[in-house]
Design a protein around this motif. Structure first.
Motif, mmCIF file in Angstrom:
data_model
loop_
_atom_site.group_PDB
_atom_site.id
_atom_site.type_symbol
_atom_site.label_atom_id
_atom_site.label_comp_id
_atom_site.label_asym_id
_atom_site.label_seq_id
_atom_site.Cartn_x
_atom_site.Cartn_y
_atom_site.Cartn_z
ATOM 1 N N MET A 29 29.269 -30.569 30.535
ATOM 2 C CA MET A 29 28.116 -30.511 32.073
ATOM 3 C C MET A 29 28.612 -29.857 32.924
ATOM 4 O O MET A 29 27.870 -29.629 33.892
ATOM 5 C CB MET A 29 27.894 -31.959 31.978
ATOM 6 N N VAL A 30 30.178 -29.858 33.244
ATOM 7 C CA VAL A 30 30.592 -28.968 34.330
ATOM 8 C C VAL A 30 30.022 -27.469 34.317
ATOM 9 O O VAL A 30 29.803 -26.992 33.306
ATOM 10 C CB VAL A 30 32.329 -29.020 34.000
ATOM 11 N N PRO A 31 29.638 -27.269 35.441
ATOM 12 C CA PRO A 31 29.167 -25.834 35.692
ATOM 13 C C PRO A 31 30.417 -24.698 35.481
ATOM 14 O O PRO A 31 31.405 -25.315 35.661
ATOM 15 C CB PRO A 31 28.670 -25.660 36.991
ATOM 16 N N GLY A 32 30.014 -23.809 34.930
ATOM 17 C CA GLY A 32 31.252 -22.506 34.893
ATOM 18 C C GLY A 32 31.595 -22.521 33.487
ATOM 19 O O GLY A 32 31.050 -23.391 32.583
ATOM 20 N N ASP A 33 32.015 -21.247 33.091
ATOM 21 C CA ASP A 33 32.198 -20.856 31.869
ATOM 22 C C ASP A 33 33.464 -20.230 31.469
ATOM 23 O O ASP A 33 33.736 -19.235 32.328
ATOM 24 C CB ASP A 33 30.908 -19.796 31.635
ATOM 25 N N PRO A 34 34.245 -20.533 30.587
ATOM 26 C CA PRO A 34 35.263 -19.879 30.233
ATOM 27 C C PRO A 34 35.297 -18.489 30.178
ATOM 28 O O PRO A 34 36.394 -17.856 30.536
ATOM 29 C CB PRO A 34 35.994 -20.449 29.032
ATOM 30 N N VAL A 35 34.472 -17.916 29.488
ATOM 31 C CA VAL A 35 34.026 -16.582 29.308
ATOM 32 C C VAL A 35 34.309 -15.899 30.887
ATOM 33 O O VAL A 35 34.818 -14.666 30.724
ATOM 34 C CB VAL A 35 32.732 -16.073 28.762
ATOM 35 N N ASN A 36 33.648 -16.413 31.702
ATOM 36 C CA ASN A 36 33.882 -15.850 33.160
ATOM 37 C C ASN A 36 35.229 -15.473 33.492
ATOM 38 O O ASN A 36 35.714 -14.777 34.413
ATOM 39 C CB ASN A 36 33.132 -16.459 34.209
ATOM 40 N N THR A 37 36.313 -16.518 33.063
ATOM 41 C CA THR A 37 37.703 -16.097 33.347
ATOM 42 C C THR A 37 38.465 -15.055 32.657
ATOM 43 O O THR A 37 39.480 -14.491 33.034
ATOM 44 C CB THR A 37 38.527 -17.561 33.184
ATOM 45 N N ILE A 38 37.651 -14.756 31.667
ATOM 46 C CA ILE A 38 38.287 -13.688 30.890
ATOM 47 C C ILE A 38 37.725 -12.351 31.033
ATOM 48 O O ILE A 38 38.345 -11.476 31.414
ATOM 49 C CB ILE A 38 38.001 -13.942 29.133
ATOM 50 N N VAL A 39 36.392 -12.004 31.172
ATOM 51 C CA VAL A 39 35.828 -10.973 31.308
ATOM 52 C C VAL A 39 35.718 -10.698 32.803
ATOM 53 O O VAL A 39 35.692 -11.618 33.518
ATOM 54 C CB VAL A 39 34.267 -10.718 30.783
ATOM 55 N N GLU A 45 26.118 -8.086 29.878
ATOM 56 C CA GLU A 45 25.833 -9.422 29.052
ATOM 57 C C GLU A 45 26.435 -9.097 27.503
ATOM 58 O O GLU A 45 26.744 -10.227 26.815
ATOM 59 C CB GLU A 45 24.160 -9.240 28.913
ATOM 60 N N GLU A 46 26.418 -7.959 27.186
ATOM 61 C CA GLU A 46 26.712 -7.557 25.858
ATOM 62 C C GLU A 46 28.474 -8.078 25.472
ATOM 63 O O GLU A 46 28.661 -8.666 24.654
ATOM 64 C CB GLU A 46 26.467 -6.139 25.318
ATOM 65 N N GLY B 153 37.534 -8.109 26.183
ATOM 66 C CA GLY B 153 36.540 -8.362 27.019
ATOM 67 C C GLY B 153 37.086 -8.507 28.377
ATOM 68 O O GLY B 153 36.477 -8.014 29.390
ATOM 69 N N SER B 154 38.506 -8.805 28.417
ATOM 70 C CA SER B 154 39.171 -8.793 29.856
ATOM 71 C C SER B 154 39.382 -7.162 30.383
ATOM 72 O O SER B 154 39.483 -7.140 31.423
ATOM 73 C CB SER B 154 40.409 -9.703 29.856
ATOM 74 N N THR B 155 39.419 -6.461 29.516
ATOM 75 C CA THR B 155 39.508 -4.863 30.061
ATOM 76 C C THR B 155 38.038 -4.560 30.450
ATOM 77 O O THR B 155 38.150 -3.514 31.283
ATOM 78 C CB THR B 155 40.265 -4.016 28.711
ATOM 79 N N GLY B 156 37.200 -5.080 29.948
ATOM 80 C CA GLY B 156 35.519 -4.882 30.313
ATOM 81 C C GLY B 156 35.213 -3.708 30.665
ATOM 82 O O GLY B 156 35.195 -2.677 29.938
ATOM 83 N N SER B 157 34.778 -3.556 32.136
ATOM 84 C CA SER B 157 34.025 -2.438 32.441
ATOM 85 C C SER B 157 34.788 -1.013 32.305
ATOM 86 O O SER B 157 34.256 -0.012 32.365
ATOM 87 C CB SER B 157 33.483 -2.701 33.708
ATOM 88 N N SER B 158 36.162 -1.296 32.201
ATOM 89 C CA SER B 158 36.846 0.072 32.119
ATOM 90 C C SER B 158 36.642 0.528 30.917
ATOM 91 O O SER B 158 37.062 2.035 30.513
ATOM 92 C CB SER B 158 38.445 -0.443 32.232
#
Lengths: 314, 539
Positions: A29-39, A45-46, B153-158
């Motif tokens: 339920m917490v907003p936020g996504d672990p993926v955002n910390t990685i990418v 989107e892909e 994924g973390s290298t991302g846009s590069s």
């Protein structure tokens, strides 16, 4: 006694299952996504989806939960999303570090709390009791991270006696080194508990000192030590209950002290994992803390049963 | 009464003993402690990082650019690297594991890289074209056995503009881009190259055995405590003067301050700004320098009052940036009136200057039809990498905007939630005028990523809905200009247009505050997010 403990142990299972489910649902339920910390923020989107799939976060929630539960039963806590290391490798040392700090703080605050509390109950009008009373209030009132900063200011920066952060010196090691690093965090973490324990012990003992059995003992000419033993034995159930709760608090609530002293404990680890949405660490970390709480409760209740036959036979 | 008096004695003695014990503990084993710690290990640089944990030392370390600064660029090299040896100009790209390169005239998508010869990874594996191909496969080829989705994924846009790559010979590699793309070298600076042998050998456990070609070699790490690196005697570039670098994660600013004051560390990132004067008077080296960072508000130009350029300009005139930098932040920032800072190649001196002028702001608001101002909501973070001191700074801006009639309601949310909100665009169900978020501007990509029509949400990060065809044309031209001078001139023009259109409120540029012990010599504070530790000595 065995029946008592096994009954309590059985209650373990639903308790821990309940904790797991609640934590799992709350994290969803917490907003936020672990993926955002990685990418990075500008990922497409892909790119984002590729990492989501890799982490298994694209699966339905119940599948994720069952997957986690099955692995947990096999002793596999999963892999940290952010730190890319097995969760057990991160959690277990952190639990050890927190237990070390909590045990040291408990020893200091329970020992001193008992001694000061008993003294103040016996000599309520002495200047020392008044002083302890004020100090106890200050201990409860002062936020422990503030006390931590003051301690660092005095003992690390000004006097240079003790290290201000971490568990070990660079290139150092050994028991004495860790002990020196432990001193300031212990004092900071134990202040509140010491204040609570002192006041609680004092009022419990003072109440007991007014009871008839104490006068009876004194009338029979029992030596002071013996009277004290009787008083303590009668006061112990109350004191133990509070001590158990306080110990739990020392384990779960030391995140600020851990942060200020850069003490690599579980509070700091979970707090940081929540910030980064590192779900496997949070999930397993909370479970480990819950286990610790339940075990402490069990230990306290068992001690109760030992000290008080009425509990044993109820 | 006898029992009582004997009790009194017993407790007095117990108490005395306890106090004695405590003071012995405190003083007895304390001597030779903290102060000695700093000097004990000569040749060892101990860095107090602001991150709460040590970065995971894969080729794209965790903990953001701080991880890249202290781990990535110390353990590894890319084909191209940042030259961080000068502080008086923005850091520029230089040869890394590629000694030189050329861009094909006949095929604008083809780049040829000539690799440095005789270089070895820390495990002795020789570096060659195969290592480069291996590193790229690991990030770009999902069916490769060593493909690593998280690192990719973390290298991302590069990685986004690399279409294909091939080994030409043992020491030459060709890289092809998706269409003509002149920013490639900036992307390659973020792609670090690991030892193929180490990756194959350790597989999923590689992060515990990171092996690169960088100036420092990995020795050990303890989660939450320290990461130790030793100098690479055989480094192909400048061999470090230091013997050892130890990273310590200390997330609390006051704790970092205490650690450097007590000599436990000799380098501390971002101490509390109020300690700057005290540190200077104690002989510490307090370093600042400009670098490509900006602390702005991304405005919602699609809806409401912010749709009007005059309103956006008014807000930019309403903020006392000098006051914030000097009074609130103790000199740890400089005013920002456009994307880049003065002195940077992409800074435009022709741009709207945005001095502090509340009267002009009020006039512009009146012209836009808001003589009595309006109310709006700003989403702001409570902390987070690059966000500086968001709580105090947002209150400062709120006060300044209130003075010209813009009544801002600040909605503080935790950093990860804010980031997620940002990536989802402005909320549809409520009015939000701006999001406060700091983003790095180290590469020319920042311009199209944040401001071009091609990057309009949901396709990209231009979430405010800002669009200017002239800017799009200029950015497109910059992206396909292979002459650096021409490219920089175009980006300068872009800066001026963006400042004039004001899709953001530009507030300050951070100055990368850090403090070094008095005996640290040879460090140059670069105009960069990163740092070169090779020139440092401790005397």
């Amino acid at each position: 006694m065995v029946a008592f403990i096994s009954k309590r142990l059985l209650l373990f299972i639903p308790t821990l299952f309940g904790v797991s489910v609640i934590v799992f649902l709350m994290l969803q339920m917490v907003p936020g996504d672990p993926v955002n910390t990685i990418v990075p923020a500008d990922a497409t989107e892909e790119e984002r989806m590729r990492v989501t799939r890799e982490l298994g976060l694209d699966k339905p929630i119940y599948v994720q939960f069952i997957y986690w539960l099955v692995h947990m039963f096999q002793g596999d806590m999963g892999t940290s999303i952010i730190k890319r290391l097995p969760v057990s490798e991160l959690l277990l040392p952190a639990v050890g570090n927190t237990l070390l700090l909590a045990a040291a703080s408990a020893a200091v605050s329970f020992g001193l709390g008992l001694a000061i509390g008993v003294y103040s109950a016996y000599r309520p009008k002495s200047w020392a009791a008044s002083l302890f009373n004020v100090l106890g209030l200050a201990g409860i009132g002062m936020p422990n991270f503030w006390a931590a900063l003051i301690l660092i200011g005095i003992f690390s920066v000004s006097l240079g006696w003790l290290p201000s952060s971490g568990m070990q010196s660079i290139g150092g090691g050994g028991l004495l080194d860790t002990f020196r690093h432990l001193i300031l965090p212990t004092i900071a973490a134990s202040l509140t508990t010491l204040g609570v324990m002192t006041r609680m012990v004092r009022s419990t003992i003072a109440g007991l000192l007014q009871q008839d059995f104490v006068f009876a003992l004194q009338a029979k000419g029992a030596p002071a030590g013996k009277v004290l033993r009787h008083v303590l034995k009668n006061g112990m159930p109350t004191i133990l209950t509070v001590a158990g709760l306080q110990f739990g608090y020392l384990i779960g609530g030391s995140v600020l002290v851990e942060t200020v002293f850069a003490w690599p404990g579980i509070g700091q680890l979970i707090y940081q994992a929540i910030g980064q949405r590192d779900f496997p660490i949070v999930q397993s970390g909370v479970l480990v803390v819950a286990v610790a709480f339940v075990l402490i409760n069990l230990a306290v209740d068992s001690l109760h049963a030992v000290l008080d036959p009425r509990v044993r036979h109820s | 009464m006898k029992p009582y008096s004997s009790l009194k004695k017993t407790y007095a003695i117990t108490l005395l003993l306890l106090i004695l014990c405590l003071s012995m503990v405190l003083s007895g084993c304390g001597r030779g402690g903290a102060a000695a710690e700093g000097s004990a290990a000569k040749g060892t640089l101990v860095i107090a990082m602001s991150a709460a944990n040590i970065p995971v030392p894969d080729t794209m370390p965790t903990e953001g650019y701080e991880g890249m600064r202290f781990v990535g660029y110390q353990l590894y090299d890319g084909l191209v690297k940042w030259d961080l040896t000068q502080g008086d100009k923005p850091a520029e790209l230089a040869g890394g594991l590629a000694e030189s390169w050329e861009h094909s005239n006949s095929d604008p998508t083809e780049w040829t890289f000539h690799l440095r010869q005789g270089v070895k990874f820390h495990d002795g594996t020789p570096f060659n074209a195969d290592s480069v191909i291996f590193a790229l496969d690991r990030l770009l080829k999902p069916d490769s056995p060593y493909y690593d989705a998280k690192t990719a994924g973390s290298t991302g846009s590069s990685l986004r503009f690399i279409a294909k790559y091939a080994k030409a010979d043992e020491n030459t590699v060709r890289i092809y881009t998706n269409g003509p793309y002149s920013f490639l070298l900036y992307d390659l600076a973020s792609i670090l190259i690991p030892s193929p042998e180490a990756v194959k050998k350790y597989g999923g456990d590689y992060a515990n055995h990171p092996t690169g070609t960088g100036p420092f070699k990995f020795v050990s790490m303890k989660q939450g405590q320290e990461l130790v690196m030793d100098k690479n005697d055989k480094y192909w570039g400048t061999v470090p003067k230091l013997d050892r670098v130890v990273l310590r994660p200390i997330s609390d600013p006051s704790a970092r301050l205490a650690a450097i004051q007590s000599g436990e560390v000799n380098w501390a990132e971002i101490p509390p700004t109020e300690s700057i004067e005290q540190l200077k008077s104690m002989g510490f080296q307090v370093l600042t320098n400009t670098y490509p960072h900006i602390w702005p508000y991304v405005l919602n130009t699609a809806d409401g009052p912010w749709k009007d350029k005059k309103v956006r300009q008014a807000a930019n005139y309403a903020i006392d940036r000098e006051g914030m930098s000097a009074d609130l932040l103790g000199g740890a920032s400089i005013p920002a009136t456009q994307l880049m800072y003065k002195g940077h190649a992409w800074y435009s001196s022709d741009a709207e200057p945005y001095a502090y002028d509340p009267d002009k702001a009020k006039k512009l608001l009146a012209e836009a039809g808001y003589p009595n101002g309006f109310s709006t909501t700003f989403l702001v973070p409570t902390s987070g990498s690059g966000n500086m001191w968001p709580v105090q700074m947002n209150e400062y801006v709120q006060k300044d905007l209130k003075a010209v009639g813009i009544d801002v309601k600040i909605e503080s949310i935790e950093w990860q939630s804010l980031l997620t909100q940002y990536l989802q665009g402005f909320p549809k169900d409520k009015e939000v005028g701006a999001i406060n978020i700091s983003l790095p501007t180290i590469a020319p990509n920042s311009f199209p990523n944040f401001f071009s029509s091609a990057a309009l949400f949901p396709k990209g990060l231009n979430i405010g809905g800002y669009s200017n065809p002239e800017l799009d044309r200029i950015l497109n031209e910059a992206q396909t200009s292979f002459d650096a001078g021409k490219r920089d001139a175009l980006l300068k023009q872009a800066s001026a247009i963006i400042a004039e259109d004001a899709p953001w409120i530009f507030v300050v540029h951070d100055l990368n505050l850090r403090v070094l012990a008095p005996d640290i010599h040879g460090f140059v504070q670069p105009q960069s997010w990163f740092a070169d530790l090779t020139g440092i000595s401790i005397e």
